[in-house]
Write a protein that holds these residues in place. Sequence first.
Motif, short mmCIF file in Angstrom:
data_model
loop_
_atom_site.label_atom_id
_atom_site.label_comp_id
_atom_site.label_asym_id
_atom_site.label_seq_id
_atom_site.Cartn_x
_atom_site.Cartn_y
_atom_site.Cartn_z
N ALA A 50 97.69 40.88 36.21
CA ALA A 50 96.59 39.93 36.34
C ALA A 50 97.07 38.74 37.18
CB ALA A 50 96.15 39.46 34.95
N ALA A 51 96.14 37.90 37.56
CA ALA A 51 96.46 36.74 38.41
C ALA A 51 97.48 35.82 37.74
CB ALA A 51 95.19 35.97 38.74
N ASP A 52 97.47 35.75 36.42
CA ASP A 52 98.39 34.87 35.70
C ASP A 52 99.76 35.52 35.43
OD1 ASP A 52 97.80 36.70 33.71
OD2 ASP A 52 97.05 35.23 32.28
N GLY A 53 99.95 36.74 35.96
CA GLY A 53 101.23 37.42 35.79
C GLY A 53 101.33 38.28 34.54
N SER A 54 100.25 38.32 33.76
CA SER A 54 100.26 39.14 32.54
C SER A 54 99.79 40.56 32.85
CB SER A 54 99.35 38.51 31.47
OG SER A 54 98.00 38.53 31.91
N LEU A 55 100.03 41.44 31.93
CA LEU A 55 99.66 42.84 32.09
C LEU A 55 98.17 43.02 31.89
CD1 LEU A 55 100.62 45.81 32.39
CD2 LEU A 55 100.96 45.84 29.91
N ARG A 56 97.55 43.77 32.78
CA ARG A 56 96.13 44.12 32.62
C ARG A 56 96.05 45.33 31.69
NH1 ARG A 56 93.60 45.28 38.16
NH2 ARG A 56 91.68 45.34 36.93
N ARG A 57 96.07 45.03 30.41
CA ARG A 57 96.18 46.07 29.39
C ARG A 57 95.01 47.07 29.44
NH1 ARG A 57 100.16 44.53 25.96
NH2 ARG A 57 99.49 45.97 24.34
N ASP A 58 93.81 46.56 29.66
CA ASP A 58 92.64 47.44 29.69
C ASP A 58 92.74 48.44 30.85
OD1 ASP A 58 91.63 46.20 27.48
OD2 ASP A 58 90.11 45.02 28.54
N GLU A 59 93.18 47.95 31.99
CA GLU A 59 93.30 48.82 33.16
C GLU A 59 94.40 49.87 32.94
OE1 GLU A 59 92.64 50.45 36.94
OE2 GLU A 59 91.41 49.23 35.60
N LEU A 60 95.51 49.45 32.36
CA LEU A 60 96.59 50.38 32.07
C LEU A 60 96.13 51.43 31.05
CD1 LEU A 60 99.55 51.13 32.56
CD2 LEU A 60 100.17 49.59 30.68
N ALA A 61 95.40 50.98 30.03
CA ALA A 61 94.89 51.91 29.01
C ALA A 61 93.95 52.94 29.63
CB ALA A 61 94.17 51.13 27.90
N ARG A 62 93.11 52.47 30.57
CA ARG A 62 92.16 53.39 31.23
C ARG A 62 92.91 54.54 31.90
NH1 ARG A 62 90.28 54.38 35.98
NH2 ARG A 62 91.51 52.77 37.03
N ILE A 63 94.05 54.22 32.50
CA ILE A 63 94.84 55.25 33.20
C ILE A 63 95.58 56.16 32.22
CG2 ILE A 63 96.86 55.57 34.69
CD1 ILE A 63 95.96 52.96 36.14
N VAL A 64 96.30 55.55 31.28
CA VAL A 64 97.20 56.36 30.44
C VAL A 64 96.46 57.21 29.41
CG1 VAL A 64 99.14 54.81 30.80
CG2 VAL A 64 97.71 54.53 28.76
N PHE A 65 95.30 56.75 28.94
CA PHE A 65 94.59 57.56 27.96
C PHE A 65 93.78 58.69 28.61
CE2 PHE A 65 95.44 53.83 25.24
CZ PHE A 65 96.08 54.50 24.21
N ALA A 66 93.67 58.64 29.93
CA ALA A 66 92.98 59.71 30.64
C ALA A 66 93.95 60.77 31.18
CB ALA A 66 92.17 59.13 31.80
N ASP A 67 95.27 60.48 31.06
CA ASP A 67 96.26 61.37 31.66
C ASP A 67 97.51 61.38 30.78
OD1 ASP A 67 98.36 62.48 33.17
OD2 ASP A 67 97.64 61.64 35.06
N GLU A 68 97.72 62.49 30.08
CA GLU A 68 98.81 62.55 29.10
C GLU A 68 100.18 62.31 29.74
OE1 GLU A 68 100.65 65.44 25.61
OE2 GLU A 68 99.04 66.21 26.89
N SER A 69 100.39 62.81 30.96
CA SER A 69 101.70 62.63 31.59
C SER A 69 101.95 61.14 31.88
CB SER A 69 101.80 63.45 32.88
OG SER A 69 100.90 62.98 33.85
N ARG A 70 100.90 60.42 32.26
CA ARG A 70 101.03 58.99 32.52
C ARG A 70 101.25 58.23 31.20
NH1 ARG A 70 102.38 57.01 37.07
NH2 ARG A 70 100.69 55.63 37.67
#
Length: 196
Positions: free
Chosen positions: A59-79
């Motif tokens: 994110a702009a403040d340097g924190s992790l975009r948790r929602d965006e990461l979750a969108r990727i990893v929960f849609a792809d088991e290898s990720r």
Amino acid sequence: MKLIGLTGGIAMGKSTSAKLLRERGLSVVDTDDLAREVAAPGQPALAKIISAFGSQMLAADGSLRRDELARIVFADESRRKQLESILHPPIRERWVSQVDSWKGEDKPLAVVVIPLLFETGADNYFDKIVCTACSAKTQLARLATRNWTPEQSQQRIRSQWPVEKKIALSHFVVWTEGALDVHARQWDVILSAFNL
């Protein structure tokens, strides 16, 4: 010191149980909180996540975009497994360190909340394991309050072992369908087994 591992399916009452136990004065560490700590700005795990998943995860403040990461990893088991390989070692290091600290303080009983307790092979660390559980219907109703789509909820459910499997491997089960006082009374019974 006796050590309880607290697990259960997503939205099945682990956080409520942890709150009830803290109110009783027990020492509790929740690995969901540790997951946020290890992925905070300046932490090595965050740098590894950005390296693995790209700078768009910041994110702009340097924190992790948790929602965006979750969108990727929960849609792809290898990720998801890739992310877990980054996060699980430092998370385990932190809760084991906390447990060691409690042992040094002569705490009689402590609790570690680990959603993926069995999945990560942590069960051998604990004297007893408690699983919180509820019906699938209640689970889905609770997940619906988190503003996830039905597919997002199902992805998260599928990322964990079925709760029936967790129940079968646990020493105690807390059924979280009822009122809070029913939930609490179940813990009274469990804790009485530890002479507390």
